[in-house]
Design a protein around this motif. Structure first.
Motif, PDB file in Angstrom:
ATOM      1  N   LEU B 188       0.853  -1.186   0.000  1.00 32.59           N
ATOM      2  CA  LEU B 188       0.000   0.000   0.000  1.00 32.59           C
ATOM      3  C   LEU B 188       0.888   1.234   0.000  1.00 32.59           C
ATOM      4  O   LEU B 188       1.764   1.382   0.860  1.00 32.59           O
ATOM      5  CB  LEU B 188      -0.889  -0.015   1.250  1.00 32.59           C
ATOM      6  N   LEU B 189       0.686   2.108  -0.986  1.00 26.26           N
ATOM      7  CA  LEU B 189       1.466   3.342  -1.068  1.00 26.26           C
ATOM      8  C   LEU B 189       0.556   4.517  -0.719  1.00 26.26           C
ATOM      9  O   LEU B 189      -0.545   4.630  -1.258  1.00 26.26           O
ATOM     10  CB  LEU B 189       2.032   3.541  -2.476  1.00 26.26           C
ATOM     11  N   LEU B 190       1.000   5.365   0.197  1.00 24.09           N
ATOM     12  CA  LEU B 190       0.181   6.515   0.570  1.00 24.09           C
ATOM     13  C   LEU B 190       0.983   7.798   0.399  1.00 24.09           C
ATOM     14  O   LEU B 190       2.111   7.899   0.874  1.00 24.09           O
ATOM     15  CB  LEU B 190      -0.292   6.406   2.026  1.00 24.09           C
ATOM     16  N   ASP B 191       0.378   8.762  -0.276  1.00 24.12           N
ATOM     17  CA  ASP B 191       1.038  10.042  -0.496  1.00 24.12           C
ATOM     18  C   ASP B 191       0.469  11.060   0.487  1.00 24.12           C
ATOM     19  O   ASP B 191      -0.686  11.452   0.363  1.00 24.12           O
ATOM     20  CB  ASP B 191       0.804  10.498  -1.944  1.00 24.12           C
ATOM     21  N   GLU B 192       1.280  11.449   1.455  1.00 25.48           N
ATOM     22  CA  GLU B 192       0.872  12.425   2.468  1.00 25.48           C
ATOM     23  C   GLU B 192      -0.514  12.111   3.041  1.00 25.48           C
ATOM     24  O   GLU B 192      -1.436  12.923   2.925  1.00 25.48           O
ATOM     25  CB  GLU B 192       0.847  13.836   1.853  1.00 25.48           C
ATOM     26  N   PRO B 193      -0.687  10.933   3.648  1.00 31.68           N
ATOM     27  CA  PRO B 193      -2.040  10.568   4.102  1.00 31.68           C
ATOM     28  C   PRO B 193      -2.581  11.486   5.192  1.00 31.68           C
ATOM     29  O   PRO B 193      -3.781  11.535   5.411  1.00 31.68           O
ATOM     30  CB  PRO B 193      -1.856   9.139   4.629  1.00 31.68           C
ATOM     31  N   MET B 194      -1.699  12.197   5.874  1.00 30.24           N
ATOM     32  CA  MET B 194      -2.178  13.022   6.993  1.00 30.24           C
ATOM     33  C   MET B 194      -2.231  14.507   6.663  1.00 30.24           C
ATOM     34  O   MET B 194      -2.607  15.304   7.502  1.00 30.24           O
ATOM     35  CB  MET B 194      -1.285  12.813   8.216  1.00 30.24           C
ATOM     36  N   ALA B 195      -1.821  14.867   5.440  1.00 27.28           N
ATOM     37  CA  ALA B 195      -1.824  16.291   5.112  1.00 27.28           C
ATOM     38  C   ALA B 195      -3.254  16.823   5.140  1.00 27.28           C
ATOM     39  O   ALA B 195      -4.197  16.104   4.811  1.00 27.28           O
ATOM     40  CB  ALA B 195      -1.213  16.500   3.731  1.00 27.28           C
ATOM     41  N   PHE B 196      -3.423  18.023   5.512  1.00 25.75           N
ATOM     42  CA  PHE B 196      -4.718  18.720   5.559  1.00 25.75           C
ATOM     43  C   PHE B 196      -5.693  18.113   6.566  1.00 25.75           C
ATOM     44  O   PHE B 196      -6.869  18.423   6.530  1.00 25.75           O
ATOM     45  CB  PHE B 196      -5.421  18.754   4.194  1.00 25.75           C
ATOM     46  N   LEU B 197      -5.243  17.236   7.437  1.00 23.93           N
ATOM     47  CA  LEU B 197      -6.183  16.644   8.396  1.00 23.93           C
ATOM     48  C   LEU B 197      -5.973  17.245   9.775  1.00 23.93           C
ATOM     49  O   LEU B 197      -4.854  17.570  10.174  1.00 23.93           O
ATOM     50  CB  LEU B 197      -5.990  15.128   8.483  1.00 23.93           C
ATOM     51  N   ASP B 198      -7.077  17.370  10.515  1.00 24.54           N
ATOM     52  CA  ASP B 198      -6.981  17.798  11.910  1.00 24.54           C
ATOM     53  C   ASP B 198      -6.301  16.699  12.714  1.00 24.54           C
ATOM     54  O   ASP B 198      -6.269  15.534  12.310  1.00 24.54           O
ATOM     55  CB  ASP B 198      -8.379  18.055  12.487  1.00 24.54           C
ATOM     56  N   ILE B 199      -5.844  17.068  13.914  1.00 25.70           N
ATOM     57  CA  ILE B 199      -5.032  16.143  14.703  1.00 25.70           C
ATOM     58  C   ILE B 199      -5.795  14.860  15.051  1.00 25.70           C
ATOM     59  O   ILE B 199      -5.242  13.764  15.011  1.00 25.70           O
ATOM     60  CB  ILE B 199      -4.490  16.855  15.963  1.00 25.70           C
ATOM     61  N   ASN B 200      -7.115  14.967  15.304  1.00 25.29           N
ATOM     62  CA  ASN B 200      -7.888  13.768  15.650  1.00 25.29           C
ATOM     63  C   ASN B 200      -7.962  12.797  14.469  1.00 25.29           C
ATOM     64  O   ASN B 200      -7.845  11.586  14.624  1.00 25.29           O
ATOM     65  CB  ASN B 200      -9.290  14.145  16.148  1.00 25.29           C
ATOM     66  N   HIS B 201      -8.122  13.388  13.262  1.00 31.07           N
ATOM     67  CA  HIS B 201      -8.153  12.529  12.077  1.00 31.07           C
ATOM     68  C   HIS B 201      -6.773  11.963  11.761  1.00 31.07           C
ATOM     69  O   HIS B 201      -6.655  10.854  11.270  1.00 31.07           O
ATOM     70  CB  HIS B 201      -8.706  13.306  10.877  1.00 31.07           C
ATOM     71  N   GLN B 202      -5.736  12.747  12.089  1.00 30.64           N
ATOM     72  CA  GLN B 202      -4.380  12.230  11.899  1.00 30.64           C
ATOM     73  C   GLN B 202      -4.171  10.979  12.739  1.00 30.64           C
ATOM     74  O   GLN B 202      -3.621   9.982  12.273  1.00 30.64           O
ATOM     75  CB  GLN B 202      -3.347  13.289  12.302  1.00 30.64           C
ATOM     76  N   ILE B 203      -4.649  11.050  13.985  1.00 29.21           N
ATOM     77  CA  ILE B 203      -4.507   9.882  14.877  1.00 29.21           C
ATOM     78  C   ILE B 203      -5.274   8.691  14.305  1.00 29.21           C
ATOM     79  O   ILE B 203      -4.766   7.561  14.251  1.00 29.21           O
ATOM     80  CB  ILE B 203      -5.001  10.238  16.293  1.00 29.21           C
ATOM     81  N   ASP B 204      -6.510   8.953  13.851  1.00 29.21           N
ATOM     82  CA  ASP B 204      -7.335   7.886  13.249  1.00 29.21           C
ATOM     83  C   ASP B 204      -6.589   7.188  12.124  1.00 29.21           C
ATOM     84  O   ASP B 204      -6.528   5.955  12.074  1.00 29.21           O
ATOM     85  CB  ASP B 204      -8.611   8.491  12.625  1.00 29.21           C
ATOM     86  N   ILE B 205      -6.056   7.997  11.210  1.00 26.36           N
ATOM     87  CA  ILE B 205      -5.417   7.426  10.024  1.00 26.36           C
ATOM     88  C   ILE B 205      -4.151   6.657  10.427  1.00 26.36           C
ATOM     89  O   ILE B 205      -3.892   5.562   9.920  1.00 26.36           O
ATOM     90  CB  ILE B 205      -5.093   8.529   8.991  1.00 26.36           C
ATOM     91  N   CYS B 206      -3.384   7.225  11.363  1.00 23.54           N
ATOM     92  CA  CYS B 206      -2.183   6.526  11.845  1.00 23.54           C
ATOM     93  C   CYS B 206      -2.544   5.158  12.406  1.00 23.54           C
ATOM     94  O   CYS B 206      -1.909   4.146  12.081  1.00 23.54           O
ATOM     95  CB  CYS B 206      -1.500   7.327  12.956  1.00 23.54           C
ATOM     96  N   GLU B 207      -3.572   5.138  13.256  1.00 25.63           N
ATOM     97  CA  GLU B 207      -3.976   3.866  13.864  1.00 25.63           C
ATOM     98  C   GLU B 207      -4.465   2.891  12.815  1.00 25.63           C
ATOM     99  O   GLU B 207      -4.187   1.690  12.883  1.00 25.63           O
ATOM    100  CB  GLU B 207      -5.050   4.117  14.926  1.00 25.63           C
ATOM    101  N   LEU B 208      -5.194   3.436  11.833  1.00 27.17           N
ATOM    102  CA  LEU B 208      -5.705   2.592  10.756  1.00 27.17           C
ATOM    103  C   LEU B 208      -4.544   1.957   9.977  1.00 27.17           C
ATOM    104  O   LEU B 208      -4.551   0.746   9.721  1.00 27.17           O
ATOM    105  CB  LEU B 208      -6.586   3.425   9.832  1.00 27.17           C
ATOM    106  N   ILE B 209      -3.560   2.756   9.640  1.00 29.57           N
ATOM    107  CA  ILE B 209      -2.428   2.239   8.859  1.00 29.57           C
ATOM    108  C   ILE B 209      -1.703   1.145   9.647  1.00 29.57           C
ATOM    109  O   ILE B 209      -1.384   0.078   9.133  1.00 29.57           O
ATOM    110  CB  ILE B 209      -1.465   3.388   8.486  1.00 29.57           C
TER     111      ILE B 209
END
Lengths: 384, 290
Positions: B188-209
């Motif tokens: 799985l390749l992700l290009d800046e998956p956390m850019a433009f996201l609020d901190i809560n969504h950043q945490i969500d995406i990190c945990e998901l990955i």
């Protein structure tokens, strides 16, 4: 939706682990769940919409055949159809005047209108997906003008001026349409995705240049021939002979089949160039194929009916709002609605000033132009 | 400048267990003038199966270009990229799409597709179109099962009938990840998956990955400009500067004050994260503040 949320834990965790009967059972369960959401295209919805539209199309064709300089009653149509179907002949003696008018003038014209309308709508849908732009239209982009220039050139050179040389006249139209499309394709490639305003601007300029060239051709033609050319340019449907109609039927059916086969590809292409490629589409090759196909259809349609505008933009837009964006349904549904739209427009064109006729292109432009402006000015969310 | 670090020096000599093997990769955009420096210059590193690898570096260091090269979206001018021993350029697009999925950085939805339809598009590389149905075929049970599972894993099932343009940035990102999962890729390749996201969504995406990496044994390569996110999330990092690899290794080996000052040309403070002990980057006190 609640159903879907409630049950995910009951679903098997891995599709790879499933075999045989378990897999069949589980996939049926999931299918039922998917269908409950109503968020995707199902075979049932597809057939419901298509059967409905086919019936409506048949009704529109029959009803619109009544109207014209000489009215034909439904009873005459019924009698004529019965006579043809039972005796297999279209002898004038057995039909009566109304029957002959229906069979030899009205019906071929209405059918031609239907074909032209559905071809234009299919081209519109394809161009919109290729350019990722919901307002793309062969007329607005100058593809129709390119095809018209090709066809005018053919007429100037005497190709198909006297006889309907079907393989040749559409070929010139195809070349002209392809020329315009190559220009647009180059523009779109150079800038990634062309923003709407640039695309429209490019279309305006291209249209201006091509129209000037067409005007030049008409001005050096003999006056009696150029008058006919002008009427044709404004978009006019005439009653073709059945052999000519059959050629157009084959032509449109073949190209439509190829386009429909690419419905899923069009879906993925709307997601953007890079996404499409990362999903396994050879975008360069596929896009070229589809552009050539659109140019082929536009060339054929323009060479039989001139420049009929806005069908390719208004119809897909309206259909998309009602049946969704999935091209597996959008494409065939737009084709049928486009056919009906043009048949109705042509009925208006030949009845409002009967016995005189106005070119059907004027009717579609008066219906579609304001709609286009409305989208452009008031629906900013649709024009990124 | 340090050119290589870590327990395993990057390069073709160390490709056992590698999911992706990049060797001597050079790339330049065709629109660039011939005299201009390479966007990527002699880049070599390996991505091991089952790891989360971060590509970090300053703006314009070639991170996103590198990711696109890995995805086969760009063609290298020199060097090779091998996926499980096969050259990326030689693979059929559909075959490649079943091995590698890409989550793009930005996504403009032009037509109102629903979330469900978008995720199902991820099944495209597994579908065949034939003449017998004129491309009008319905999704198979397998397609639905896989897409369903992808939507459960990314928690977007409840959004199934919504249009993508109505979603928040974090929700949209999860939908795009679901579409990528529907491809059933091994990488799985992700290009800046956390850019433009609020901190809560950043945490969500990190945990998901992290979860996908563990549960599905996915190899993950992601590009990030956020060193702190990369430090917490990734097993190893590849740090780029001006198209060259200048450091590879674990976050502790790459995110160091001396490395960062050489790469970014400024001084930063690196200390340990209070919970994880992983390196944490903060800016030093701004002059004139006190």
């Amino acid at each position: 939706m609640a159903n879907v949320q409630a049950t995910p834990s009951s679903l098997p965790a891995s599709s790879a682990a499933l075999t045989g009967a378990v897999s069949v059972q589980a996939s049926q369960g999931v299918r039922a769940e998917w269908h409950r959401t109503g968020a995707m295209l199902t075979y049932r919805r597809w057939s419901a919409v298509m059967i409905g539209l086919l019936l409506a199309s048949a009704a529109v064709v029959v009803l619109c055949s009544q109207f014209g300089a000489v009215p034909v009653r439904l009873a005459d149509i019924w009698a004529a159809l019965q006579a043809v179907l039972t005796t297999g002949s279209s002898e004038v003696s057995s039909l009566g005047t109304a029957g002959v008018i229906f069979l030899q003038v009205r019906l071929p014209r209405v059918l031609m209108g239907f074909l032209v309308g559905s071809a234009l709508a299919s081209v519109g849908v394809t161009l919109q997906a290729l350019l990722r732009n919901p307002l793309a239209d062969p007329y607005v982009l100058g593809v129709s003008s390119g095809a018209a220039l090709g066809a005018s050139l053919a007429m100037l050179l005497g190709v198909g001026a006297t006889v309907m040389l079907f393989p040749l006249l559409p070929l010139f139209g195809f070349a002209g349409g392809l020329f315009a499309l190559v220009l647009i394709y180059r523009l779109a490639q150079a800038h990634g995705r062309l923003p709407l305003h640039s695309l429209l601007l490019a279309g305006v300029i291209l249209n201006a240049i091509l129209t000037a060239l067409i005007m030049f051709i008409t001005s050096i033609m003999e006056p009696n021939r150029s008058a006919g050319l002008m009427a044709w340019l404004m978009g006019a449907l005439t009653a073709p002979g059945y052999p000519a109609l059959a050629v157009v039927v084959i032509y449109v059916a073949c190209v439509s089949a190829v386009l429909m086969r690419n419905a899923q590809v069009l879906n993925v292409l709307t997601q953007g160039e890079e996404t499409a490629r990362s999903l396994g589409i050879d975008t360069e090759r596929v896009k070229k194929q589809l552009y050539v196909l659109t140019a082929l259809v536009t060339g054929a349609v323009v060479s039989v009916s001139g420049m009929i505008g806005f069908v390719g933009m208004v119809v897909p837009h309206a259909v998309r709002l009602t049946v969704g964006s999935d091209h597996r349904l959008l494409l065939p549904a737009s084709a049928l609605v486009g056919g009906m739209f043009l048949v109705v427009s042509d009925t208006i064109a030949r009845t409002v000033f009967a016995p005189a006729e106005i070119p059907v292109g004027i009717v579609t432009a008066l219906a579609g132009g304001p709609f286009f402006l409305y989208l452009l000015l008031w629906r900013k969310d649709r024009m990124t | 400048m340090t050119t290589s670090a870590g327990s395993c020096a990057a390069g073709p000599s160390c490709s056992i267990g590698a999911a992706i093997d990049v060797a001597g990769l050079s790339f330049r955009y065709r629109s660039d003038q011939p005299g201009r420096a390479w966007t990527l210059d002699e880049v070599s590193f390996a991505v091991y199966s089952g790891e989360v690898l971060g590509i970090v570096g300053p703006n314009g260091s070639g991170k996103s270009s590198l990711l696109k090269l890995l995805a086969g979206l760009l063609r290298p001018d020199r060097g090779t990229i091998q996926l499980a021993g096969q050259s990326v350029g030689r693979l059929e697009p559909q075959v490649l799409a079943r091995m590698v999925a890409v989550v793009p950085q930005e996504f403009v939805q032009v037509f109102p597709f629903t979330v469900a339809e978008t995720v199902l598009m991820g099944r495209f590389p597994h579908q065949r179109t034939g003449w017998w149905n004129l491309g009008m075929a319905e999704e198979s049970g397998d397609d639905l099962l896989v897409a369903h599972r992808a939507m459960v894993d990314t928690d977007v099932l409840a959004l199934a009938d919504r249009s993508l343009s109505d979603l928040s940035g974090g929700e949209r990102q999860r939908v795009l990840i679901a579409r990528a999962l529907a491809q059933e890729p091994s990488i799985l390749l992700l290009d800046e998956p956390m850019a433009f996201l609020d901190i809560n969504h950043q945490i969500d995406i990190c945990e998901l990955i992290r979860r996908l990496n563990k549960e599905r044994a996915l190899t993950v390569v992601l590009v990030s400009h956020d060193l702190n996110v990369a430090s917490q999330l990734c097993d190893r990092l590849v740090m780029l500067k001006e198209g060259r690899v200048c450091q590879t290794g674990t976050p502790a080996e790459t995110i160091r004050e001396d490395v960062l000052s050489a790469v970014y040309g400024c001084d930063v403070v690196v200390d340990a994260h209070p919970h994880t002990g992983l390196p944490r980057v903060t800016i030093p006190s701004v002059s004139g503040r006190f």
